[in-house]
Write a protein that holds these residues in place. Structure first.
Motif, short mmCIF file in Angstrom:
data_model
loop_
_atom_site.label_atom_id
_atom_site.label_comp_id
_atom_site.label_asym_id
_atom_site.label_seq_id
_atom_site.Cartn_x
_atom_site.Cartn_y
_atom_site.Cartn_z
N SER A 293 -30.50 26.65 12.19
CA SER A 293 -31.67 27.51 12.38
C SER A 293 -32.67 26.83 13.31
CB SER A 293 -32.31 27.81 11.02
OG SER A 293 -33.51 28.51 11.18
N GLU A 294 -32.89 25.54 13.07
CA GLU A 294 -33.84 24.78 13.90
C GLU A 294 -33.36 24.74 15.35
OE1 GLU A 294 -35.41 20.20 14.19
OE2 GLU A 294 -34.68 20.91 12.26
N ARG A 295 -32.06 24.48 15.55
CA ARG A 295 -31.49 24.43 16.90
C ARG A 295 -31.64 25.78 17.60
NH1 ARG A 295 -27.69 20.56 18.62
NH2 ARG A 295 -27.74 21.87 20.49
N LEU A 296 -31.36 26.87 16.87
CA LEU A 296 -31.40 28.20 17.48
C LEU A 296 -32.83 28.57 17.89
CD1 LEU A 296 -29.44 31.29 16.74
CD2 LEU A 296 -31.88 31.54 16.44
N GLY B 108 -26.96 30.72 25.99
CA GLY B 108 -25.58 30.39 25.67
C GLY B 108 -25.50 29.66 24.34
N TYR B 109 -26.40 28.69 24.14
CA TYR B 109 -26.42 27.93 22.88
C TYR B 109 -26.82 28.83 21.71
CZ TYR B 109 -25.97 23.57 25.47
OH TYR B 109 -25.50 22.56 26.26
N VAL B 110 -27.70 29.80 22.00
CA VAL B 110 -28.13 30.76 20.96
C VAL B 110 -26.91 31.52 20.43
CG1 VAL B 110 -29.46 32.88 20.50
CG2 VAL B 110 -30.48 31.03 21.85
N CYS B 111 -26.08 31.97 21.37
CA CYS B 111 -24.87 32.73 20.97
C CYS B 111 -23.92 31.85 20.15
CB CYS B 111 -24.14 33.26 22.20
SG CYS B 111 -25.09 34.51 23.09
N ILE B 112 -23.79 30.56 20.57
CA ILE B 112 -22.90 29.63 19.85
C ILE B 112 -23.42 29.43 18.42
CG2 ILE B 112 -22.08 27.23 19.74
CD1 ILE B 112 -22.13 27.30 22.87
N ALA B 113 -24.73 29.21 18.30
CA ALA B 113 -25.33 28.97 16.98
C ALA B 113 -25.13 30.18 16.06
CB ALA B 113 -26.81 28.66 17.12
N MET B 114 -25.34 31.39 16.59
CA MET B 114 -25.20 32.62 15.77
C MET B 114 -23.75 32.82 15.33
SD MET B 114 -27.95 33.89 14.93
CE MET B 114 -27.29 35.19 13.95
N GLU B 115 -22.81 32.50 16.27
CA GLU B 115 -21.39 32.66 15.92
C GLU B 115 -21.01 31.69 14.82
OE1 GLU B 115 -17.06 32.73 18.15
OE2 GLU B 115 -18.90 32.82 19.35
N ALA B 116 -21.54 30.47 14.91
CA ALA B 116 -21.28 29.46 13.88
C ALA B 116 -21.81 29.93 12.52
CB ALA B 116 -21.92 28.13 14.27
N LEU B 117 -23.03 30.45 12.54
CA LEU B 117 -23.63 30.95 11.29
C LEU B 117 -22.81 32.09 10.70
CD1 LEU B 117 -27.43 30.86 12.08
CD2 LEU B 117 -26.36 29.84 10.09
N ASP B 118 -22.39 33.00 11.59
CA ASP B 118 -21.61 34.17 11.13
C ASP B 118 -20.32 33.71 10.45
OD1 ASP B 118 -23.45 35.91 12.08
OD2 ASP B 118 -22.35 36.48 13.89
#
Length: 782
Positions: free
Chosen positions: A23-26, A36-46
């Motif tokens: 969450s902090e990274r996003l 691009g990193y936002v998308c990676i973080a959300m996919e990881a969370l999902d």
């Protein structure tokens, strides 16, 4: 990602720290525009969310929702859509443990806002709106079945969710042709915000419990008000079709009650708005028939009739505020008339959904609202009052006709209770021709139980009745009882309606239909005889013309009698009767065609002024009909007695031109023009002196009776007890002696010539015990 997922599943207690870090990274990447990193973080969370369903997921979800909220707050459409898609995935997960502290208020507000997106680019706008709708659908799914979650049915949530869905539904094309349930739609349609909004609304309403219906429907009504969507009424009707088909059937009456309440709240709105609400009510009632219209059936009709009365007042006064007489809005009379027609149609729709016994109650309820001169209801005086009364009478009778058209009841006694029939028939004696016609139509719809009405819509003298293909059933016992009880009342009103000068062709057609339907539906031998006598009396009205009827009225009555006797003669199948009727009709065709329906009931009737110089051969003779029917087993004595209706209080109370014309029914006034004058005894001459003497005598008798009553009351008030007791004792002794004499005569009959009384079965019976000497069991003695 595989390693991270394995680690999270192996050490579930670390899941909340993983979520907090991601969450902090996003949040940092969003603020630095590293999408691009936002998308990676959300996919990881999902992926973590989908994989981990342990008990400690609650803390991880908090981090997840914080990140979704951050994305939804972004101005970038792609981030909003990304956040929504993640939320929808989360919404479809069934959690093992409930959360007590989670709030979805932000998500409801934000998704609702997205539903109203007004982005310049059409494609992006469509995508954002669809994301908003999907988000709302996710919130509903997540919260609706969990009592510990935020209550999605609270007004503050419903007031955002429902209008957002309706806003997207508004852009529907060809709303009328849409099916009430979503069938196989094309892929393109499924991708439209409209289709998605409809699915979401159906899902929401389908999940609504009894206590939540009100909160779900109220925003719909407010939305339709705020956006003026009642007037075209297409969208409003479409909305309520969706609502009625989506909610559980047993909750239908709650929707109807809310619509009625909304109609009351809009009492002073424009007629077009009220008409739209009523049209929607009508649609909803038809759909609600499969469920229930609810326990307060009469309240529904009470509200509709109250609105009808208000509309009449508005149309007459031209103001919504009748007391002040000042209105800022201009009332258009034709719009009020349209509203009144819509209310009447709705009353019919509602009634058609009810069971028979409730329809009966509704008709009695409506009839009791009709202002009649004979009732206790106040009849307003003055020209404005008369107009109001007349319009109210017409509108209520129209409503009653709508209900009676769909009413099917085999038992006339239950269909037409005495109180209802009395009020209905008293309306039949009014001067207003339109009101009389409505009453006749209502009675016809009650009597016609086999659909024969249309076969008598035109009056004619057809030579073969079989072409009509009439459905005739044998008169039931209940129908016989009904005619014994109410037959004379019906005949009397038919007779009096025939005498009205303002009758037009429609009245004679209705009278003809009514006579024929009584003959088919309710007739036994006695009823047929009475109907023939009645029609002959109607012929005499036209012949003697004591009421100074016009040439058209007289010719119409002659033609009515000919058409009826032509059909009834074929129904009775007595050859000599048919022959006599046929002979008279043939004679009329040769010498007086203007006495037959084919010449009278046409666009340009051919009449004759010389109706007083007609020969006896063109009339139907009571003596002849009595003779031919008497030979076939009919009651010839009754047939030969002319029909004379009795005078009742109703005539005095009804608004007829003259009481004299009904009083004259009591007295047989002979005329030189009567074809059977030689067969009747001369009438007693009535002069001024005899009338004066009768009045004076009756006054004197009344005075004597009043004085005698006063003396009796005074004696019982003032005389000593012994005197009263002695007086009553003497009368009791006298009564007892008379009773003893009667007992002697009835219980000890004179001996028979053989010395014994023969019992019913031939056994000799030597003596009988008097009733007063018999020993009865205690239970039999009162």
């Amino acid at each position: 990602m595989e390693k991270l997922t394995f680690y999270a599943l192996s050490a579930p207690e670390k899941l909340d720290r993983i979520g907090a870090y991601l969450s902090e990274r996003l949040i940092r990447d969003v603020s630095r525009h590293r999408y691009g990193y936002v998308c990676i973080a959300m996919e990881a969370l999902d992926q973590l969310l989908m994989a981990c369903h342990c008990q400690s997921i609650n803390l991880f979800v908090e981090s997840f929702l914080k990140m979704v909220a951050k994305l939804l707050e972004s101005e970038k459409p792609n981030l909003q859509i990304l956040g929504t898609n993640s939320f929808v995935k989360f919404a479809n997960i069934e959690e093992d443990t409930p959360s007590y502290h989670r709030s979805y208020d932000f998500f409801v507000s934000r998704f609702s806002e997205m539903c109203h997106s007004s982005h310049d680019d059409l494609d992006i706008r469509t995508k954002i709106r669809m994301s908003g709708i999907k988000g709302l659908q996710g919130v509903v799914r997540k919260t609706v079945n969990d009592e510990l979650q935020a209550n999605i049915w609270d007004p503050q949530h419903m007031d955002k969710i429902v209008p957002s869905l309706l806003f997207n539904l508004q852009h529907v094309e060809e709303a009328e042709s849409r099916s009430p349930s979503p069938l196989q739609a094309t892929e393109k349609e499924k991708e439209s915000p409209t289709e998605l909004a409809e699915r979401c609304l159906r899902e929401l309403l389908g999940r609504a419990a009894y206590g939540n219906i009100k909160n779900a429907i109220k925003p719909v009504l407010i939305h339709l008000d705020n956006h003026s969507l009642w007037e075209p009424k297409i969208f409003a009707t479409c909305c309520f079709r969706i609502i009625m088909y989506s909610i559980q059937p047993q909750h239908s009456h709650l929707v109807i009650q809310q619509l009625l309440g909304h109609l009351d709240a809009n009492s002073k709105s424009a007629a077009t708005v009220r008409a739209g609400i009523v049209e929607v009510l009508s649609e909803a009632a038809v759909i609600a028939a499969s469920g229930s219209v609810g326990p307060t059936v009469l309240e529904v009709f009470n509200t509709l009739l109250r609105q009808l009365r208000l509309s009449i007042d508005y149309a007459l006064t031209g103001s919504y505020d009748c007391a002040a007489g000042v209105s800022t809005k201009i009332i258009k009379e034709h719009e009020e008339r349209m509203f009144q027609e819509a209310v009447i149609k709705t009353i019919g729709s509602f009634a058609s959904t009810l069971p028979t016994y409730q329809q009966s109650e509704v008709m009695v309820f409506i009839m009791n609202k009709v202002p009649l001169p004979s009732s206790q209801q106040s009849i307003e005086a003055g020209k404005a009052g008369e107009n109001r009364n007349r319009l109210t009478q017409i509108m209520l009778l129209k409503s009653l006709l709508q209900v009676s058209v769909g009413f099917q009841c085999s038992n006339m006694l239950t269909a037409l209770p005495s109180a209802f029939l009395d009020r209905l028939l008293s309306a039949a004696l009014m001067e207003d021709a339109e009101i009389r016609l409505f009453v006749l139509e209502i009675l016809i719809s009650f009597i016609d139980r086999h659909g024969n009405r249309q076969k008598f819509s035109t009056i004619s003298t057809i030579s073969d009745i079989s072409v009509l293909k009439l459905k005739v059933d044998k008169c039931s016992r209940q129908d016989t009882v009904f005619m014994k009880k109410h037959g004379q009342q019906l005949y009397r009103h038919i007779y009096l309606i025939c005498k009205e000068e303002s009758n037009v062709q429609a009245h004679y057609e209705a009278l003809y239909s009514m006579l024929m339907l009584i003959s088919i539906e309710l007739a036994n031998e006695e009823v047929v005889v009475d109907l023939i006598r009645l029609v002959l009396a109607v012929q005499e009205i036209a012949q003697l013309n004591e009421d100074n009827l016009t040439a058209y009225n007289r010719c119409a009555l002659f033609a009515l009698g000919a058409a009826y006797l032509n059909l009834i003669s074929q129904l009775t199948t007595v050859p000599t009767f048919c022959q006599h009727i046929h002979e008279v009709i043939q004679m009329r065709q040769k010498e007086a065609p203007y006495l037959l329906p084919e010449d009278v009931f046409v666009e340009r009737p051919r009449l004759s002024k010389s109706l007083d110089r007609l020969g006896p051969e063109v009339f139907f003779w009571q003596s002849k009909i009595s003779e031919v029917l008497g030979g076939s087993g009919y009651n010839s004595d009754r047939l030969s007695t002319p029909y004379i209706p009795q005078l009742t209080d109703e005539d005095r109370l009804s608004k007829r031109k003259s009481i004299g014309e009904t009083i004259s029914l009591q007295v047989e006034v002979e005329s030189r023009n009567s074809p059977e004058r030689e067969q009747r005894a001369p009438a007693e001459e009535i002069t001024y002196e005899t009338l004066k003497k009768a009045i004076v005598d009756s006054v004197a008798v009344e005075e004597q009776e009043r004085e005698r009553r006063r003396q009796v009351v005074e004696k019982f008030q003032k005389a000593p007890f012994e005197e009263i007791a002695a007086h009553c004792g003497a009368r009791a002794t006298l009564l007892q002696s008379k009773l003893n004499q009667i007992f002697e005569i009835t219980i000890r009959p004179p001996p028979s010539p053989s010395g014994t009384i023969t019992a019913a079965y031939g056994q000799p019976q030597n003596h009988s015990i008097p009733v007063y000497e018999m020993k009865f069991p205690d239970l039999c003695v009162y």
